[in-house]
Design a protein around this motif. Structure first.
Motif, PDB file in Angstrom:
ATOM      1  N   GLU A   1      49.456  53.348  45.688  1.00 40.24           N
ATOM      2  CA  GLU A   1      50.506  52.877  46.677  1.00 40.24           C
ATOM      3  C   GLU A   1      49.682  51.839  47.207  1.00 40.24           C
ATOM      4  OE1 GLU A   1      51.287  54.815  50.705  1.00 40.24           O
ATOM      5  OE2 GLU A   1      51.643  55.836  48.928  1.00 40.24           O
ATOM      6  N   LEU A   2      48.121  51.450  47.445  1.00 39.23           N
ATOM      7  CA  LEU A   2      47.416  50.443  47.726  1.00 39.23           C
ATOM      8  C   LEU A   2      47.579  49.528  46.263  1.00 39.23           C
ATOM      9  CD1 LEU A   2      44.905  51.835  47.740  1.00 39.23           C
ATOM     10  CD2 LEU A   2      45.497  50.621  49.914  1.00 39.23           C
ATOM     11  N   TYR A   3      47.952  49.750  44.926  1.00 40.59           N
ATOM     12  CA  TYR A   3      47.900  48.878  43.773  1.00 40.59           C
ATOM     13  C   TYR A   3      49.601  48.256  44.078  1.00 40.59           C
ATOM     14  CZ  TYR A   3      48.162  46.157  39.512  1.00 40.59           C
ATOM     15  OH  TYR A   3      48.291  45.958  38.280  1.00 40.59           O
ATOM     16  N   ASN A   4      50.383  48.329  44.336  1.00 41.88           N
ATOM     17  CA  ASN A   4      51.813  48.423  44.692  1.00 41.88           C
ATOM     18  C   ASN A   4      52.023  47.514  45.165  1.00 41.88           C
ATOM     19  OD1 ASN A   4      52.837  49.717  42.275  1.00 41.88           O
ATOM     20  ND2 ASN A   4      53.535  50.949  43.577  1.00 41.88           N
ATOM     21  N   THR A   5      51.045  47.220  46.687  1.00 43.79           N
ATOM     22  CA  THR A   5      51.459  46.337  48.045  1.00 43.79           C
ATOM     23  C   THR A   5      50.136  45.365  47.683  1.00 43.79           C
ATOM     24  OG1 THR A   5      49.972  48.451  48.764  1.00 43.79           O
ATOM     25  CG2 THR A   5      51.488  48.098  50.112  1.00 43.79           C
ATOM     26  N   ASN A   6      48.958  45.354  46.695  1.00 43.45           N
ATOM     27  CA  ASN A   6      48.161  44.167  46.698  1.00 43.45           C
ATOM     28  C   ASN A   6      48.162  43.852  45.656  1.00 43.45           C
ATOM     29  OD1 ASN A   6      46.632  44.580  49.589  1.00 43.45           O
ATOM     30  ND2 ASN A   6      46.379  46.711  48.790  1.00 43.45           N
ATOM     31  N   CYS A   7      48.625  44.345  44.628  1.00 42.31           N
ATOM     32  CA  CYS A   7      47.694  43.903  43.369  1.00 42.31           C
ATOM     33  C   CYS A   7      48.829  43.803  41.762  1.00 42.31           C
ATOM     34  CB  CYS A   7      47.232  44.862  42.360  1.00 42.31           C
ATOM     35  SG  CYS A   7      45.890  45.564  43.192  1.00 42.31           S
ATOM     36  N   ILE A   8      50.155  44.496  42.700  1.00 44.23           N
ATOM     37  CA  ILE A   8      51.327  44.443  41.962  1.00 44.23           C
ATOM     38  C   ILE A   8      51.920  42.684  41.509  1.00 44.23           C
ATOM     39  CG2 ILE A   8      53.127  45.303  43.206  1.00 44.23           C
ATOM     40  CD1 ILE A   8      54.178  46.722  41.003  1.00 44.23           C
ATOM     41  N   SER A   9      51.891  41.829  42.731  1.00 42.79           N
ATOM     42  CA  SER A   9      51.977  40.574  42.518  1.00 42.79           C
ATOM     43  C   SER A   9      51.711  39.763  41.584  1.00 42.79           C
ATOM     44  CB  SER A   9      52.182  40.134  44.032  1.00 42.79           C
ATOM     45  OG  SER A   9      51.302  40.033  44.348  1.00 42.79           O
ATOM     46  N   CYS A  10      50.331  39.694  41.368  1.00 37.11           N
ATOM     47  CA  CYS A  10      49.823  39.080  40.201  1.00 37.11           C
ATOM     48  C   CYS A  10      49.621  39.696  38.614  1.00 37.11           C
ATOM     49  CB  CYS A  10      48.928  38.281  40.534  1.00 37.11           C
ATOM     50  SG  CYS A  10      48.150  37.140  42.118  1.00 37.11           S
ATOM     51  N   HIS A  11      48.956  41.514  38.684  1.00 36.23           N
ATOM     52  CA  HIS A  11      48.873  41.626  37.095  1.00 36.23           C
ATOM     53  C   HIS A  11      50.404  42.356  37.631  1.00 36.23           C
ATOM     54  CE1 HIS A  11      43.829  41.164  37.785  1.00 36.23           C
ATOM     55  NE2 HIS A  11      44.034  41.948  39.331  1.00 36.23           N
ATOM     56  N   GLY A  12      51.200  42.702  38.031  1.00 38.22           N
ATOM     57  CA  GLY A  12      52.512  43.715  37.596  1.00 38.22           C
ATOM     58  C   GLY A  12      52.388  44.929  36.890  1.00 38.22           C
ATOM     59  N   ASN A  13      53.403  45.460  36.460  1.00 38.28           N
ATOM     60  CA  ASN A  13      53.075  47.072  35.979  1.00 38.28           C
ATOM     61  C   ASN A  13      51.804  47.335  34.889  1.00 38.28           C
ATOM     62  OD1 ASN A  13      55.817  46.530  36.725  1.00 38.28           O
ATOM     63  ND2 ASN A  13      55.468  48.300  37.770  1.00 38.28           N
ATOM     64  N   PRO A  14      51.290  47.831  35.381  1.00 40.00           N
ATOM     65  CA  PRO A  14      49.442  49.012  34.547  1.00 40.00           C
ATOM     66  C   PRO A  14      50.975  48.474  33.349  1.00 40.00           C
ATOM     67  CG  PRO A  14      49.265  49.224  36.192  1.00 40.00           C
ATOM     68  CD  PRO A  14      50.220  48.567  36.902  1.00 40.00           C
ATOM     69  N   GLY A  15      50.643  48.182  31.915  1.00 34.83           N
ATOM     70  CA  GLY A  15      50.928  48.221  30.628  1.00 34.83           C
ATOM     71  C   GLY A  15      52.238  47.752  30.141  1.00 34.83           C
ATOM     72  N   GLN A  16      52.826  46.875  31.431  1.00 33.07           N
ATOM     73  CA  GLN A  16      53.802  46.286  30.853  1.00 33.07           C
ATOM     74  C   GLN A  16      53.601  44.668  30.632  1.00 33.07           C
ATOM     75  OE1 GLN A  16      57.318  47.156  33.341  1.00 33.07           O
ATOM     76  NE2 GLN A  16      56.577  49.526  33.130  1.00 33.07           N
ATOM     77  N   GLY A  17      52.464  44.960  31.016  1.00 36.50           N
ATOM     78  CA  GLY A  17      51.911  42.815  30.665  1.00 36.50           C
ATOM     79  C   GLY A  17      52.119  41.896  31.530  1.00 36.50           C
ATOM     80  N   ASN A  18      53.298  42.475  32.612  1.00 35.46           N
ATOM     81  CA  ASN A  18      54.307  41.009  33.247  1.00 35.46           C
ATOM     82  C   ASN A  18      54.223  40.444  34.205  1.00 35.46           C
ATOM     83  OD1 ASN A  18      54.397  43.583  34.488  1.00 35.46           O
ATOM     84  ND2 ASN A  18      56.178  43.850  35.072  1.00 35.46           N
ATOM     85  N   TYR A  19      52.034  40.395  33.453  1.00 32.84           N
ATOM     86  CA  TYR A  19      51.206  39.809  34.887  1.00 32.84           C
ATOM     87  C   TYR A  19      51.797  38.640  35.125  1.00 32.84           C
ATOM     88  CZ  TYR A  19      48.762  38.539  30.717  1.00 32.84           C
ATOM     89  OH  TYR A  19      48.560  38.253  29.302  1.00 32.84           O
ATOM     90  N   GLN A  20      51.161  37.771  36.091  1.00 32.43           N
ATOM     91  CA  GLN A  20      51.755  35.971  36.508  1.00 32.43           C
ATOM     92  C   GLN A  20      50.940  35.329  35.212  1.00 32.43           C
ATOM     93  OE1 GLN A  20      53.111  34.263  39.303  1.00 32.43           O
ATOM     94  NE2 GLN A  20      54.092  35.789  40.042  1.00 32.43           N
ATOM     95  N   GLN A  21      51.535  34.128  35.442  1.00 37.37           N
ATOM     96  CA  GLN A  21      51.061  33.057  34.049  1.00 37.37           C
ATOM     97  C   GLN A  21      50.104  32.273  34.798  1.00 37.37           C
ATOM     98  OE1 GLN A  21      50.845  33.740  30.173  1.00 37.37           O
ATOM     99  NE2 GLN A  21      52.057  35.904  31.199  1.00 37.37           N
ATOM    100  N   LEU A  22      49.418  32.803  35.390  1.00 44.60           N
ATOM    101  CA  LEU A  22      47.760  32.429  36.055  1.00 44.60           C
ATOM    102  C   LEU A  22      46.884  31.825  35.628  1.00 44.60           C
ATOM    103  CD1 LEU A  22      47.379  34.312  39.648  1.00 44.60           C
ATOM    104  CD2 LEU A  22      49.013  32.137  39.070  1.00 44.60           C
ATOM    105  N   ASP A  23      46.127  30.474  35.556  1.00 43.40           N
ATOM    106  CA  ASP A  23      45.009  30.172  34.711  1.00 43.40           C
ATOM    107  C   ASP A  23      43.876  30.681  35.331  1.00 43.40           C
ATOM    108  OD1 ASP A  23      43.384  28.928  32.775  1.00 43.40           O
ATOM    109  OD2 ASP A  23      43.602  27.134  33.612  1.00 43.40           O
ATOM    110  N   PRO A  24      42.355  31.492  35.801  1.00 44.29           N
ATOM    111  CA  PRO A  24      42.740  32.014  33.650  1.00 44.29           C
ATOM    112  C   PRO A  24      43.645  33.733  34.253  1.00 44.29           C
ATOM    113  CG  PRO A  24      40.505  32.703  35.304  1.00 44.29           C
ATOM    114  CD  PRO A  24      40.617  31.859  35.977  1.00 44.29           C
ATOM    115  N   ILE A  25      44.281  34.200  33.394  1.00 42.13           N
ATOM    116  CA  ILE A  25      45.313  35.556  33.566  1.00 42.13           C
ATOM    117  C   ILE A  25      44.801  36.113  34.530  1.00 42.13           C
ATOM    118  CG2 ILE A  25      46.539  34.301  31.599  1.00 42.13           C
ATOM    119  CD1 ILE A  25      45.572  36.764  30.063  1.00 42.13           C
ATOM    120  N   PRO A  26      45.590  36.587  35.521  1.00 41.32           N
ATOM    121  CA  PRO A  26      44.996  38.020  35.766  1.00 41.32           C
ATOM    122  C   PRO A  26      44.501  39.427  34.520  1.00 41.32           C
ATOM    123  CG  PRO A  26      47.459  37.148  37.101  1.00 41.32           C
ATOM    124  CD  PRO A  26      46.967  36.789  35.599  1.00 41.32           C
TER     125      PRO A  26
END
Ligand code: HEC
Length: 290
Positions: A36-61
């Motif tokens: 629950e905490l991950y979905n509110t605080n982290c998912i926007s940058c790191h995406g769904n764990p296991g799906q590789g859909n993180y934001q393309q930031l530099d460096p990558i999250p």
């Protein structure tokens, strides 16, 4: 923690912090809370764990399910979340220590080969100490405050190692944290560097609060200590000097004179009106007599 080198290696976490372990064993409950905490605080940058859909930031999250993040020790993940770096925000003021550990529990649930260091955790879970105290000592030369944390273990005070500790200075509003969170060493000691420009009272006294961060484990353990390490604060309290009428001696002459003139003018006007009324009254009386 194989010899695998990744970009994570560039983000240094000190040896003692890498070794830090969660104060509780991860279970389904902590994983769910962490999700629950991950979905509110982290998912926007790191995406769904296991799906590789993180934001393309530099460096990558990076994806938490992958080796990039799983190769970190529990303590490293904890501190990377706690401290942040570059585009990765610090969560020190957003998540409580236990909540960060819950997020770590969730991240670890994507790693089948992960084994939490249970032996250590069990030792911490039934806290050996019946009472805990913190002693703060000052080393003026190095601008350092050294805290010693000891616990009462069957009539003996023994060091409390590997536990998080913060020191904060009391301000008018809220507190100012001094240095970062530190971990006690095997002697139960941790040192904090304080800044030179810290504000004190009129004598330079600063009230410091030392506090253990694992409150779930120890409850609220804190100690207040006052040291003369601050800059002198020469701002006068509001009830001094400035209050006009607390003594005649403090009021400036021009103020006394203008005050008296205003009082005299008001009373003078009142007497003038009364005097005029009296004149009208007697004038009327004369007329009726005639
Ligand atoms: C605003 C975007 C953003 C958010 C929100 C964010 N992160 Fe990050 N995260 C990053 C970036 C960018 C990096 C890479 C930083 C670096 O390597 O310099 C990173 C790195 C990390 C790392 C270290 C990865 C490694 O290679 O060792 C971890 C662990 C991590 N994040 C966990 C989290 C967790 C858990 C949350 C939520 C509590 C979170 N992050 C929220 C952007 C974000």
């Amino acid at each position: 923690m194989s010899g695998l080198k990744s970009t994570a290696q560039e983000w240094e976490v000190s040896e003692d912090k890498q070794q830090r372990l969660a104060p509780f064993a991860f279970n389904d409950q902590s994983v769910t809370a962490g999700e629950e905490l991950y979905n509110t605080n982290c998912i926007s940058c790191h995406g769904n764990p296991g799906q590789g859909n993180y934001q393309q930031l530099d460096p990558i999250p990076g994806d938490p399910a992958t080796e990039k993040i799983q190769s970190n020790s529990d303590g490293s993940i904890y501190y990377k979340i706690y401290e942040g770096k570059g585009l990765m925000p610090s969560f020190r003021n957003i998540l409580a220590p236990d909540e960060i550990w819950e997020v770590v529990a969730y991240i670890r649930s994507f790693n089948d080969s992960y084994k939490q260091l249970v032996a250590e955790v069990q030792k911490l879970e039934n806290v050996r100490w019946s009472e805990i105290k913190i002693l703060l000592a000052l080393n003026r030369e190095n601008k350092e405050l050294t805290a010693t944390v000891k616990g009462l273990e069957e009539d003996k005070w023994t060091p409390v190692p590997n536990t998080g500790l913060i020191v904060a200075a009391e301000r008018y509003f809220g507190q100012l944290q001094i240095d970062e969170e530190k971990l006690t060493d095997e002697k139960g000691m941790a040192s904090f560097t304080y800044p030179e420009n810290i504000k004190g009272d009129t004598l330079g006294h600063v009230k410091l609060q030392s506090m253990l961060t694992d409150q779930d484990l120890f409850g609220r353990v804190s100690t207040d200590t006052t040291f003369r390490i601050g800059m002198l604060n020469d701002a006068q309290p509001l009830n001094k000097e400035r209050a006009l009428w607390n003594s005649n001696k403090k009021a400036p002459l021009w103020l006394i004179i203008s005050y008296i003139s205003v009082v005299l003018a008001v009373w003078g006007f009142i007497f003038y009106v009364l005097f005029q009324l009296r004149k009208i009254y007697f004038a009327g009386k004369k007329e009726t007599v005639n």
